[in-house]
Design a protein around this motif. Sequence first.
Motif, PDB file in Angstrom:
ATOM      1  N   VAL A  46       0.810  -1.225   0.000  1.00 52.48           N
ATOM      2  CA  VAL A  46       0.000   0.000   0.000  1.00 52.48           C
ATOM      3  C   VAL A  46       0.842   1.274   0.000  1.00 52.48           C
ATOM      4  O   VAL A  46       0.400   2.311  -0.465  1.00 52.48           O
ATOM      5  CB  VAL A  46      -1.028   0.043   1.162  1.00 52.48           C
ATOM      6  CG1 VAL A  46      -2.004  -1.115   1.056  1.00 52.48           C
ATOM      7  CG2 VAL A  46      -0.369   0.085   2.513  1.00 52.48           C
ATOM      8  N   ARG A  47       2.051   1.187   0.508  1.00 49.30           N
ATOM      9  CA  ARG A  47       2.959   2.345   0.458  1.00 49.30           C
ATOM     10  C   ARG A  47       3.886   2.303  -0.747  1.00 49.30           C
ATOM     11  O   ARG A  47       4.538   3.284  -1.048  1.00 49.30           O
ATOM     12  CB  ARG A  47       3.798   2.420   1.728  1.00 49.30           C
ATOM     13  CG  ARG A  47       3.002   2.858   2.919  1.00 49.30           C
ATOM     14  CD  ARG A  47       3.879   3.487   3.948  1.00 49.30           C
ATOM     15  NE  ARG A  47       3.106   3.796   5.129  1.00 49.30           N
ATOM     16  CZ  ARG A  47       3.531   3.615   6.363  1.00 49.30           C
ATOM     17  NH1 ARG A  47       4.741   3.152   6.585  1.00 49.30           N
ATOM     18  NH2 ARG A  47       2.758   3.913   7.386  1.00 49.30           N
ATOM     19  N   LYS A  79      -2.783   6.105   1.691  1.00 45.62           N
ATOM     20  CA  LYS A  79      -3.072   7.515   1.985  1.00 45.62           C
ATOM     21  C   LYS A  79      -4.562   7.819   2.048  1.00 45.62           C
ATOM     22  O   LYS A  79      -5.004   8.622   2.853  1.00 45.62           O
ATOM     23  CB  LYS A  79      -2.383   8.420   0.964  1.00 45.62           C
ATOM     24  CG  LYS A  79      -0.891   8.469   1.139  1.00 45.62           C
ATOM     25  CD  LYS A  79      -0.236   9.397   0.134  1.00 45.62           C
ATOM     26  CE  LYS A  79       1.272   9.383   0.321  1.00 45.62           C
ATOM     27  NZ  LYS A  79       1.955  10.266  -0.603  1.00 45.62           N
ATOM     28  N   SER A  80      -5.351   7.164   1.218  1.00 44.97           N
ATOM     29  CA  SER A  80      -6.792   7.426   1.191  1.00 44.97           C
ATOM     30  C   SER A  80      -7.574   6.574   2.186  1.00 44.97           C
ATOM     31  O   SER A  80      -8.792   6.725   2.301  1.00 44.97           O
ATOM     32  CB  SER A  80      -7.335   7.177  -0.221  1.00 44.97           C
ATOM     33  OG  SER A  80      -7.212   5.801  -0.544  1.00 44.97           O
ATOM     34  N   ARG A  83      -7.463   1.069   1.543  1.00 42.66           N
ATOM     35  CA  ARG A  83      -6.865  -0.255   1.701  1.00 42.66           C
ATOM     36  C   ARG A  83      -6.065  -0.302   2.998  1.00 42.66           C
ATOM     37  O   ARG A  83      -5.400   0.666   3.352  1.00 42.66           O
ATOM     38  CB  ARG A  83      -5.948  -0.591   0.529  1.00 42.66           C
ATOM     39  CG  ARG A  83      -6.666  -0.673  -0.804  1.00 42.66           C
ATOM     40  CD  ARG A  83      -5.739  -1.038  -1.940  1.00 42.66           C
ATOM     41  NE  ARG A  83      -4.649  -0.063  -2.039  1.00 42.66           N
ATOM     42  CZ  ARG A  83      -3.473  -0.302  -2.612  1.00 42.66           C
ATOM     43  NH1 ARG A  83      -3.205  -1.471  -3.132  1.00 42.66           N
ATOM     44  NH2 ARG A  83      -2.563   0.632  -2.665  1.00 42.66           N
ATOM     45  N   ALA A  84      -6.144  -1.437   3.662  1.00 40.32           N
ATOM     46  CA  ALA A  84      -5.343  -1.690   4.862  1.00 40.32           C
ATOM     47  C   ALA A  84      -4.487  -2.916   4.586  1.00 40.32           C
ATOM     48  O   ALA A  84      -4.975  -3.922   4.083  1.00 40.32           O
ATOM     49  CB  ALA A  84      -6.237  -1.927   6.070  1.00 40.32           C
ATOM     50  N   GLU A  85      -3.219  -2.803   4.891  1.00 41.10           N
ATOM     51  CA  GLU A  85      -2.294  -3.922   4.721  1.00 41.10           C
ATOM     52  C   GLU A  85      -1.998  -4.503   6.094  1.00 41.10           C
ATOM     53  O   GLU A  85      -1.592  -3.781   7.004  1.00 41.10           O
ATOM     54  CB  GLU A  85      -1.012  -3.443   4.046  1.00 41.10           C
ATOM     55  CG  GLU A  85      -0.065  -4.550   3.694  1.00 41.10           C
ATOM     56  CD  GLU A  85       1.089  -4.081   2.825  1.00 41.10           C
ATOM     57  OE1 GLU A  85       1.791  -4.945   2.280  1.00 41.10           O
ATOM     58  OE2 GLU A  85       1.294  -2.856   2.676  1.00 41.10           O
TER      59      GLU A  85
END
Length: 134
Positions: A46-47, A79-80, A83-85
Amino acid sequence: MSNVKLAIALVLVLWVANVNAQQKAPGSDRNKHGCIGSAGYTYSVVRNDCVRLFEEKIRLKEKTPKGSYTSDAVVIFDKSRQRAEIFLPGSNGSSILKKTKVKGTTVWKAGALVLATQGNGYTLKKSGKLIYVM
């Protein structure tokens, strides 16, 4: 020098040379994303960058530890916050959960994993069973 002593010396020299050839230079253990595992880095989808999980702020504690220690799960949001990892102990890689609404509550889901907000923290359930809390 006898032939036996010469042979032993030659074997030792070759063994030392082989051991030295197998040693890697510090920092040479980059993965396919360029993250150096020996320095504590792992890749975050996600990053789209290398992160150190032990430096991340969102850490969930195991609800029912199986041993004499408690393990942590790490959560990283994009950032939004769509999504969560999730990085679970003992797992190879991470799981990406997508934001959705369930009964009017915002949660992040992927398969059997559900991450939800609870007060100022989070809960993580797997197949309906609470496994991690913050």
